[in-house]
Design a protein around this motif. Structure first.
Motif, short mmCIF file in Angstrom:
data_model
loop_
_atom_site.label_atom_id
_atom_site.label_comp_id
_atom_site.label_asym_id
_atom_site.label_seq_id
_atom_site.Cartn_x
_atom_site.Cartn_y
_atom_site.Cartn_z
N LYS A 11 0.83 -1.21 0.00
CA LYS A 11 0.00 0.00 0.00
C LYS A 11 0.87 1.26 0.00
CE LYS A 11 -3.71 2.31 2.48
NZ LYS A 11 -4.68 2.22 3.57
N ASN B 229 -5.69 -1.94 -0.72
CA ASN B 229 -6.74 -1.78 0.30
C ASN B 229 -7.64 -3.00 0.35
OD1 ASN B 229 -6.04 0.73 1.34
ND2 ASN B 229 -7.12 1.81 -0.28
N TRP C 238 -8.27 -5.39 3.54
CA TRP C 238 -9.63 -5.63 4.01
C TRP C 238 -9.91 -7.12 4.05
CZ3 TRP C 238 -13.48 -8.15 1.32
CH2 TRP C 238 -14.74 -8.16 1.94
#
Length: 88
Positions: free
Chosen positions: A38, A54, A58
């Motif tokens: 990221k 992301n 998640w």
């Protein structure tokens, strides 16, 4: 794993490495790789890559939530959620 190249190349490799660690059930190393991925995607300013990173984070949190909760006693979890609900 050491990688050299552009930030995009390194970000892609770190995300793939994170998936490998996830499949080997090593959540801490997978999390480390996804976070680094990221960070590298942010450097490239590519929203598609950032979205992939992301999503990976998640998915890791969603699928392994019990490993991120320190105290998994159902009574304690219920009590904490009830307290937060009452404060809202």
């Amino acid at each position: 794993m050491k990688v050299k190249g552009s930030a995009l190349y390194e970000a892609n490799l770190k995300r793939i490495e994170g998936m490998i660690w996830y499949n080997k059930l090593n959540v801490s190393k997978a999390l480390e790789c996804f976070k680094l991925s990221k960070k590298l995607y942010k450097q490239t300013k590519l929203t598609y890559g950032l979205s992939l990173a992301n999503f990976s984070l998640w998915f890791l949190y969603k699928s392994r939530i019990s490993e991120f909760i320190i105290d998994t006693s159902e009574e304690i979890i219920f009590k904490k959620s009830q307290d937060k609900y009452e404060k809202a």
